[in-house]
Design an enzyme around this catalytic site. Structure first.
Site, PDB file in Angstrom:
ATOM      1  N   ARG A  88       0.852  -1.193   0.000  1.00  0.00           N
ATOM      2  CA  ARG A  88       0.000   0.000   0.000  1.00  0.00           C
ATOM      3  C   ARG A  88       0.885   1.239   0.000  1.00  0.00           C
ATOM      4  O   ARG A  88       2.101   1.157   0.161  1.00  0.00           O
ATOM      5  CB  ARG A  88      -0.893   0.019   1.250  1.00  0.00           C
ATOM      6  CG  ARG A  88      -0.124   0.045   2.558  1.00  0.00           C
ATOM      7  CD  ARG A  88      -0.940   0.510   3.726  1.00  0.00           C
ATOM      8  NE  ARG A  88      -0.261   0.299   4.998  1.00  0.00           N
ATOM      9  CZ  ARG A  88       0.706   1.053   5.478  1.00  0.00           C
ATOM     10  NH1 ARG A  88       1.139   2.100   4.783  1.00  0.00           N
ATOM     11  NH2 ARG A  88       1.264   0.793   6.655  1.00  0.00           N
ATOM     12  N   ILE A  92       4.712   3.682   8.046  1.00  0.00           N
ATOM     13  CA  ILE A  92       4.445   2.611   9.004  1.00  0.00           C
ATOM     14  C   ILE A  92       3.232   2.940   9.871  1.00  0.00           C
ATOM     15  O   ILE A  92       2.989   4.103  10.199  1.00  0.00           O
ATOM     16  CB  ILE A  92       5.686   2.330   9.898  1.00  0.00           C
ATOM     17  CG1 ILE A  92       5.549   0.976  10.615  1.00  0.00           C
ATOM     18  CG2 ILE A  92       5.913   3.470  10.900  1.00  0.00           C
ATOM     19  CD1 ILE A  92       6.853   0.476  11.200  1.00  0.00           C
ATOM     20  N   THR A  93       2.467   1.924  10.201  1.00  0.00           N
ATOM     21  CA  THR A  93       1.359   2.095  11.122  1.00  0.00           C
ATOM     22  C   THR A  93       1.180   0.834  11.948  1.00  0.00           C
ATOM     23  O   THR A  93       1.833  -0.187  11.708  1.00  0.00           O
ATOM     24  CB  THR A  93       0.057   2.472  10.388  1.00  0.00           C
ATOM     25  OG1 THR A  93      -0.892   2.969  11.333  1.00  0.00           O
ATOM     26  CG2 THR A  93      -0.544   1.278   9.653  1.00  0.00           C
ATOM     27  N   GLY A 162      -4.015   4.186   4.100  1.00  0.00           N
ATOM     28  CA  GLY A 162      -3.043   3.816   3.090  1.00  0.00           C
ATOM     29  C   GLY A 162      -3.705   2.853   2.125  1.00  0.00           C
ATOM     30  O   GLY A 162      -4.248   1.834   2.549  1.00  0.00           O
ATOM     31  N   GLY A 173      -6.744   0.201   3.118  1.00  0.00           N
ATOM     32  CA  GLY A 173      -7.768   1.161   3.506  1.00  0.00           C
ATOM     33  C   GLY A 173      -7.406   2.005   4.700  1.00  0.00           C
ATOM     34  O   GLY A 173      -6.476   2.812   4.646  1.00  0.00           O
ATOM     35  N   CYS A 191       3.250   6.735  10.758  1.00  0.00           N
ATOM     36  CA  CYS A 191       3.107   7.349   9.428  1.00  0.00           C
ATOM     37  C   CYS A 191       4.305   8.227   9.076  1.00  0.00           C
ATOM     38  O   CYS A 191       4.210   9.106   8.228  1.00  0.00           O
ATOM     39  CB  CYS A 191       1.802   8.141   9.334  1.00  0.00           C
ATOM     40  SG  CYS A 191       0.328   7.152   9.655  1.00  0.00           S
TER      41      CYS A 191
END
Length: 231
Positions: A88, A92-93, A162, A173, A191
């Site tokens: 995506r 980073i998340t 993302g 999503g 992020c």
């Protein structure tokens, strides 16, 4: 006329398994569009809105920096978390229990072919959902996602986004923090933004919410904004 969209709730599902399921649906939809173009047919493409939660996991988008994960393999294991580099957009998340993760797999030819409008519409659905609980959220100029106090130094993010889009078919999503354990965000530069806080509805309101109820409100706003008929 409202477009029919199948709603699926995968509940708590391993991230890699959810990614595999998404890819399968996405590939089938893209293949159908290719078939239509090749054979000059007009077979209808399916559309899906998928909700789920994941066990603790960190995901890094194509444009992300690996150093934004602040844990080594041993620390990840200690946190009972996993880590994946994925396809995506974004950096980073974190995903985990108490978070509504949404994976719309939509053929935007059935709605509108504008990826920026697509993201803004998803953001608006989250903003309206928060308003149902008396929380004033909005957008932070230059950043994707949903924020509180975006116009001052107290800006804090409550929903990350993302997506991937190919031939106007979307996947991946958003991740909306409802009752999420915010301590897990301390192990990353969320992020890629190192000077802004992350929050949740539970933190803002001072109590844990019924995630199922929040899902229902969010489903309503997404379906209304996109003119969907969920089934």
């Amino acid at each position: 006329m409202n477009k029919k969209v199948e709603f699926i709730d995968w509940d708590l599902v391993d991230y890699q398994e959810a990614w595999r399921r998404q890819e399968a649906i996405f590939d089938q939809t893209v293949a159908l569009k290719t078939q239509n173009r090749t054979n000059n047919t007009q077979l209808e493409t399916p559309n899906y809105l998928i909700f789920c939660e994941h066990p603790h996991v960190y995901t890094l988008g194509k444009s992300g920096k690996p150093e934004n994960l602040l844990l080594d393999d041993a620390a990840l294991l200690a946190k009972e978390a996993t880590y994946y580099k994925i396809n995506r957009g974004g950096d980073i998340t974190y995903h985990g229990p108490g978070q509504i993760v949404g994976y719309p797999i939509l053929d935007l030819d059935n709605f509108f072919t504008d990826i920026h409008l697509y993201l803004r519409t998803l953001e608006e659905a989250v903003i309206l959902t928060m308003a149902d609980y008396g929380l004033l959220a909005g957008r932070y100029p230059g950043f994707t996602g949903v924020w509180l106090d975006a116009d001052n130094e107290r800006a804090r993010k409550i929903c990350a986004m993302g997506v991937r889009c190919s031939r106007w078919v979307t996947m991946h999503g958003f991740a909306f923090n409802v009752n999420a354990d915010l301590d897990y965000f301390k192990n990353i530069v969320p992020c890629g933004i190192d000077d802004k806080d992350v929050t949740s509805m539970q933190r803002e309101l001072g109590y844990a919410l019924d995630v199922g109820e929040v899902k229902d409100r969010l489903k309503y706003h997404i379906s209304t904004l996109f003119n969907m008929e969920l089934f």
